[in-house]
Design a protein around this motif. Structure first.
Motif, mmCIF file in Angstrom:
data_model
loop_
_atom_site.group_PDB
_atom_site.id
_atom_site.type_symbol
_atom_site.label_atom_id
_atom_site.label_comp_id
_atom_site.label_asym_id
_atom_site.label_seq_id
_atom_site.Cartn_x
_atom_site.Cartn_y
_atom_site.Cartn_z
ATOM 1 N N UNK A 83 16.429 26.972 59.908
ATOM 2 C CA UNK A 83 16.989 28.061 60.714
ATOM 3 C C UNK A 83 18.248 27.617 61.449
ATOM 4 N N UNK A 84 18.335 26.320 61.738
ATOM 5 C CA UNK A 84 19.527 25.776 62.401
ATOM 6 C C UNK A 84 20.618 25.392 61.411
ATOM 7 N N UNK A 85 20.374 25.631 60.118
ATOM 8 C CA UNK A 85 21.374 25.292 59.105
ATOM 9 C C UNK A 85 21.442 23.824 58.775
ATOM 10 N N UNK A 86 20.360 23.074 59.081
ATOM 11 C CA UNK A 86 20.354 21.626 58.867
ATOM 12 C C UNK A 86 19.370 21.194 57.777
ATOM 13 N N UNK A 87 18.979 22.120 56.900
ATOM 14 C CA UNK A 87 18.020 21.783 55.839
ATOM 15 C C UNK A 87 18.750 21.162 54.655
ATOM 16 N N UNK A 88 19.209 19.934 54.856
ATOM 17 C CA UNK A 88 19.862 19.201 53.779
ATOM 18 C C UNK A 88 18.811 18.712 52.785
ATOM 19 N N UNK A 89 19.287 18.227 51.655
ATOM 20 C CA UNK A 89 18.361 17.694 50.654
ATOM 21 C C UNK A 89 17.547 16.540 51.230
#
Length: 395
Positions: A294-300
């Motif tokens: 949700x914070x846009x930090x879901x990297x691989x």
């Protein structure tokens, strides 16, 4: 115990291989048939639902005719389903043949559980179940890699031909190495009335239902990941089929490593307390991953690390809930195993179907569905198990 664990694990391996081996091909299947990603995901949903419902057939059959016959019948059906999938001319046909595969593969999940209950209970059964899980854990680590290799050389249809060969090998293994564990004097006749009565008794058993559904929604999070990850990793992160296979394997390492400690930890902490601790960890890591997304930090990297930790928690939960759910139902181990397996597979199929309309090729819908599974499992733990856990915390 070692030989039994290896044999049962290799038999149970057929079903997961039917899921994991063709995952790298999902985007290519969608392209070849000119259809949507959601339509291709139905090949998994159909497999899971048929797999779950068929367990209600094999469990009572195993109680009536012994453990070997249902395994042999299931392998025959699975082989026919694999042949049909190899020749499928449309995505609808592939969904149907995958469901037929699921009808056969179900026997290889429910009957080994009943065999474990025939031979052991308590922590010893957990150790044997964990040993089976160790063999099964090879599937998400090796099957996608094997599948990507087969696809690169011969195309996705050859994956199902390989599964035919695997089923034949499992058939030989059953005939030569797996003895019958249910003697004739302990077998129970099949009657609709007895099945309804036994099922109703199990459905009213709070401990059985709680443990089954806790493990079921833990497994459902795997199913959501399985259905979504090929598209997320390839579309959003640009991985090749081989790269996806490696990333997928990483997520399995935490589960199988932790599962090997389940028996030991169950003896030290109490098996029901272990379930509770494991669910707390699973939900915590899943919600942390949702927060990152949700914070846009879901990297691989973030997805891989947090799913590794969440799956490690499930590694102690799933084999332990399987054993505990059957512990008080030894006289109907086949029916209890099949009903539990049916409920768990239906939970997985339901979660895939619910998440499907929201899927857009990015990680957020997948992560949201996994977090939802974790929250449901946590609520079930708090609502249905605390009293039993504390009452038998030494068990």
């Amino acid at each position: 115990m070692l030989r039994t664990g290896l044999v049962l694990g290799l038999l149970a391996l057929v079903g997961p291989f039917a899921i994991d081996m063709y995952l790298p091909a999902l985007p290519r299947i969608a392209e070849d048939f000119g259809t949507s990603e959601t339509a291709v995901q139905m090949t998994l949903t159909g497999y899971f639902i048929a797999f779950g419902l068929a367990q209600m057939i094999y469990g009572p059959m195993a109680d009536r005719y012994g453990r070997r016959l249902p395994i042999l019948l299931g392998l025959a059906v699975f082989t026919l389903g694999s042949l049909g999938a190899t020749l499928a001319g449309s995505v609808e046909s592939l969904v149907a043949w995958r469901a037929f595969q699921g009808l056969g593969g179900a026997a290889l999940m429910v009957v080994p559980r009943a065999i474990v209950r025939d031979m052991y209970t308590g922590p010893e059964a957990t150790k044997l179940m964990a040993m089976i899980m160790l063999v099964i854990a090879v599937s998400p680590m090796l099957a996608p890699l094997a599948g990507s290799g087969v696809i690169a050389v011969s195309g996705w249809r050859m994956v199902f031909a390989v599964l035919c060969v695997l089923a034949v090998l499992a058939l030989i293994l059953t005939v030569t190495l797996q003895p019958e564990t249910l003697p004739a004097e302990r077998r129970t006749p099949i009657s609709p009335r007895a099945l309804l009565h036994g099922s109703a008794h199990l459905l009213r058993d709070g401990g059985f239902m709680g443990l089954t559904l806790i493990g079921g929604f833990g497994m459902a999070s795997f199913f959501v990941f399985i259905a979504s990850a090929p598209f997320v990793y390839v579309t959003q992160f640009g991985l090749t089929p081989t790269g996806f296979s490696i990333a997928f394997a990483v997520n399995a390492i935490g589960f199988f490593t932790a599962s090997q400690m389940a028996g030991y930890l169950g003896e030290k902490l109490g098996m029901r307390r272990l379930v509770r601790f494991g669910i707390f960890g699973f939900s915590g890591f899943a919600l942390a991953l949702l927060g990152a997304a949700l914070a846009g930090q879901a990297t691989l990297i973030a997805i891989a690390v947090l799913l590794f930790l969440a799956n490690a928690c499930l590694g102690v939960v799933i084999p332990t809930t399987m054993v505990l759910a059957l512990d008080d139902h030894g006289e109907h181990a086949g029916l209890a195993s099949s009903l539990g397996g049916t409920l768990q597979m239906l939970a997985g199929g339901l979660m895939i179907a619910l998440a499907g309309p929201f899927f857009d090729g990015t990680a957020l819908p997948m992560i949201g569905a996994i977090a939802l599974c974790a929250v449901i499992a946590l609520c079930l733990t708090l609502a249905m198990l605390p009293g039993r856990i504390e009452a038998v915390q030494g068990s």
